[in-house]
Design an enzyme around this catalytic site. Sequence first.
Site, mmCIF file in Angstrom:
data_model
loop_
_atom_site.group_PDB
_atom_site.id
_atom_site.type_symbol
_atom_site.label_atom_id
_atom_site.label_comp_id
_atom_site.label_asym_id
_atom_site.label_seq_id
_atom_site.Cartn_x
_atom_site.Cartn_y
_atom_site.Cartn_z
ATOM 1 N N GLU A 28 4.826 -5.125 7.422
ATOM 2 C CA GLU A 28 3.990 -4.304 7.891
ATOM 3 C C GLU A 28 4.571 -3.775 9.229
ATOM 4 O OE1 GLU A 28 2.789 -6.728 6.177
ATOM 5 O OE2 GLU A 28 1.331 -5.727 4.959
ATOM 6 N N ALA B 265 0.719 -1.271 0.013
ATOM 7 C CA ALA B 265 -0.071 -0.062 -0.147
ATOM 8 C C ALA B 265 0.895 1.201 0.120
ATOM 9 C CB ALA B 265 -0.844 0.041 1.264
HETATM 10 N N1 COA Z 1 4.485 3.333 -0.952
HETATM 11 C C1 COA Z 1 4.858 4.401 -1.089
HETATM 12 N N2 COA Z 1 6.060 4.479 -1.917
HETATM 13 C C2 COA Z 1 6.931 3.418 -2.016
HETATM 14 C C3 COA Z 1 6.464 2.199 -1.520
HETATM 15 C C4 COA Z 1 5.441 2.262 -0.829
HETATM 16 N N3 COA Z 1 4.824 0.906 -0.082
HETATM 17 N N4 COA Z 1 7.383 1.258 -1.758
HETATM 18 C C5 COA Z 1 8.580 2.073 -2.471
HETATM 19 N N5 COA Z 1 8.087 3.423 -2.789
HETATM 20 C C6 COA Z 1 8.755 4.543 -3.486
HETATM 21 C C7 COA Z 1 9.911 5.008 -2.526
HETATM 22 O O1 COA Z 1 9.755 5.863 -1.363
HETATM 23 C C8 COA Z 1 10.620 5.655 -3.454
HETATM 24 O O2 COA Z 1 9.981 6.798 -3.926
HETATM 25 P P1 COA Z 1 10.949 8.175 -4.324
HETATM 26 O O3 COA Z 1 11.701 7.660 -5.367
HETATM 27 O O4 COA Z 1 10.007 9.118 -4.636
HETATM 28 O O5 COA Z 1 11.607 8.573 -3.035
HETATM 29 C C9 COA Z 1 10.430 4.668 -4.824
HETATM 30 O O6 COA Z 1 9.288 3.963 -4.513
HETATM 31 C C10 COA Z 1 11.525 3.811 -5.090
HETATM 32 O O7 COA Z 1 11.859 3.052 -3.872
HETATM 33 P P2 COA Z 1 13.003 2.956 -3.036
HETATM 34 O O8 COA Z 1 12.902 2.803 -1.750
HETATM 35 O O9 COA Z 1 14.128 4.056 -3.725
HETATM 36 O O10 COA Z 1 13.783 1.571 -3.727
HETATM 37 P P3 COA Z 1 14.668 0.619 -3.200
HETATM 38 O O11 COA Z 1 15.120 -0.346 -4.396
HETATM 39 O O12 COA Z 1 15.851 1.263 -2.428
HETATM 40 O O13 COA Z 1 13.957 -0.229 -2.033
HETATM 41 C C11 COA Z 1 12.085 -1.606 -1.351
HETATM 42 C C12 COA Z 1 12.846 -1.203 -2.392
HETATM 43 C C13 COA Z 1 10.918 -2.362 -1.798
HETATM 44 C C14 COA Z 1 12.864 -2.341 -0.451
HETATM 45 C C15 COA Z 1 11.375 -0.319 -0.469
HETATM 46 O O14 COA Z 1 11.005 0.566 -1.702
HETATM 47 C C16 COA Z 1 10.574 -0.717 0.537
HETATM 48 O O15 COA Z 1 10.907 -1.220 1.458
HETATM 49 N N6 COA Z 1 9.309 -0.227 0.451
HETATM 50 C C17 COA Z 1 8.265 -0.363 1.088
HETATM 51 C C18 COA Z 1 7.835 -1.530 1.366
HETATM 52 C C19 COA Z 1 6.954 -1.905 2.509
HETATM 53 O O16 COA Z 1 6.810 -1.607 3.447
HETATM 54 N N7 COA Z 1 5.597 -2.380 1.964
HETATM 55 C C20 COA Z 1 4.396 -2.389 2.709
HETATM 56 C C21 COA Z 1 3.480 -1.338 2.921
HETATM 57 S S1 COA Z 1 2.132 -1.548 4.128
#
Ligand code: COA
Length: 260
Positions: free
Chosen positions: A134, A66
């Site tokens: 989460e 999300a």
């Molecule tokens: N919600 C909103 N934005 C998100 C997102 C999420 N769940 N997951 C990734 N993004 C965004 C990042 O904020 C970033 O945006 P920006 O470029 O404007 O800063 C972009 O997507 C790329 O993500 P980034 O974190 O830079 O990539 P990464 O390769 O370093 O890491 C993940 C990848 C998947 C490990 C990391 O993005 C992450 O942990 N995301 C959240 C996952 C999560 O907790 N999901 C459950 C939500 S309930």
Amino acid sequence: MSYKNILFEIKNHVGLITVNRPDKLNALNGETINELEDVFSSIKNNPEVFVVVITGSGEKAFVAGADIAELNKLDVLSAKEFSEKGNRVYRMIETLDKPVIAAVNGFALGGGCELALACHIRIASDNAKFGQPEVNLGIIPGYGGTQRLARVVNSARALEMILTGDMVSAEEAYRIGLVNKVYPQSELLNSTFDLANKIISKGQQAIRLALKAVKATDNMSLVEGLNYEASLFALVCGTEDFKEGTVAFLEKRKPQFKNR
Ligand code: COA
């Protein structure tokens, strides 16, 4: 309805949905959830679509959860609505009378892992990663993860993923039964379409009733389920496809199903 966050096309009876926010790793904001609800309602009533494939845009993510920027604004009341809405949409997917296949092409985290879990079959690329992170955000899964994950893998595995927030690789996901198959990323979509086309080549009445019978195990005892299977078996034996399938076998030829 025209869509901003998803792509939808129909290719030879396959409805292909692509969640399309690659710059946010296809994170599901409220608008995307609304669009998924709309596209699944239209698919339900579209006789052209026999099988649905859902995937994510780009090579990095299926759906990274999300949208955390929206999550951050939730309070007790709006969080309940948020979770109920997601659950309603995912339940629509789960109860669709046409097979839905997730082609998981990268991160499937939080709501993304839950989206894959709501689909009937999961195929992953070798770079896919699954997780329910989460707890890292101080919350719990809210789109069905606590319920479906334990039903797909075992409860100890589900708890390990949910309580640690750790990701599992595609290989590990295959080993624990979270995905049906793993392919190199370059082959994921073609291989998923091969599977969809194999399903499409069968009589669709049988496909839909088989899906219905198997999904009934969600809320029926074994005895209720066996009775239900018997009634659906009787129903399918009233179709033209049943006659064609059995006659074709006896005549040693390929059946020509008409989906009637
Ligand atoms: N919600 C909103 N934005 C998100 C997102 C999420 N769940 N997951 C990734 N993004 C965004 C990042 O904020 C970033 O945006 P920006 O470029 O404007 O800063 C972009 O997507 C790329 O993500 P980034 O974190 O830079 O990539 P990464 O390769 O370093 O890491 C993940 C990848 C998947 C490990 C990391 O993005 C992450 O942990 N995301 C959240 C996952 C999560 O907790 N999901 C459950 C939500 S309930």
